[in-house]
Design an enzyme around this catalytic site. Structure first.
Site, PDB file in Angstrom:
ATOM      1  N   ASP A 181       0.864  -1.182   0.000  1.00 17.03           N
ATOM      2  CA  ASP A 181       0.000   0.000   0.000  1.00 17.03           C
ATOM      3  C   ASP A 181       0.898   1.228   0.000  1.00 17.03           C
ATOM      4  OD1 ASP A 181      -2.408  -1.411   0.071  1.00 17.03           O
ATOM      5  OD2 ASP A 181      -2.504  -1.415   2.247  1.00 17.03           O
ATOM      6  N   ASP A 235      -7.029  -1.352  -4.636  1.00 17.90           N
ATOM      7  CA  ASP A 235      -8.086  -0.940  -3.702  1.00 17.90           C
ATOM      8  C   ASP A 235      -9.019   0.080  -4.347  1.00 17.90           C
ATOM      9  OD1 ASP A 235      -6.862  -2.534  -1.775  1.00 17.90           O
ATOM     10  OD2 ASP A 235      -5.734  -0.861  -0.926  1.00 17.90           O
TER      11      ASP A 235
END
Length: 163
Positions: free
Chosen positions: A117, A131
């Site tokens: 991330d 995402d």
């Protein structure tokens, strides 16, 4: 429509993996890049769980869930005749596969790998391109459902106006 879904899914996977590669190379030394002040920054995080790091320590459950979701999407797409459904399901599958690749091939082990991330939203949470694809895909799916568009190609039935 299957090819259209596959094209969108592969595009999401490609962009997701390239941006994760970039993040590891550009942010690997703890660097933080401001995009929009503190509201949107790039910072590298290895997430062992799901959204908001939920389920840390149970990554294998998310791995299995992702495989089931992608398999179900591929099964639905076999007979799907709607362009909107195909594109949306392709985007969702691409997002799921993007994070699944991390879970399968990254440390600490197969099926329990940490997801890369790097997009920090005001410090509230950190995500990635996969995402974004998942969230936008699910929102689009809700809209498609509300509009009454069917995957099998039937248009919404409109009642004739009373004269």
């Amino acid at each position: 429509m299957y090819k259209r879904a596959l094209s969108f899914g592969l595009l999401v996977i490609l962009v997701d993996q390239v941006t994760k590669w970039w993040a590891e190379n550009a942010l690997g030394n703890g660097e933080r890049i401001s995009v929009i002040g503190d509201f949107l920054t790039f910072v590298l995080v290895y997430n062992p769980g799901a959204a908001f790091s939920l389920g840390t320590g149970s990554t294998w459950i998310f791995t299995i869930f992702s495989v089931v979701v992608v398999t179900a999407i591929m099964w639905v797409l076999r007979k799907c005749e709607s362009r909107a459904w195909a594109i949306t399901l392709g985007i969702i599958a691409g997002g799921a596969v993007g994070n699944l690749i991390d879970r399968v091939f990254r440390e600490p082990s197969v099926g329990q790998g940490h997801v890369v991330d790097f997009i920090s939203y005001n410090g509230w949470f950190v995500g990635n391109v996969a995402d974004i694809a998942l969230v936008l895909g699910v929102i689009a799916l809700v809209i498609i459902e509300l509009l009454g568009i069917e995957c099998r190609g039937s248009a919404p039935v409109e009642e004739a106006a009373d004269e």
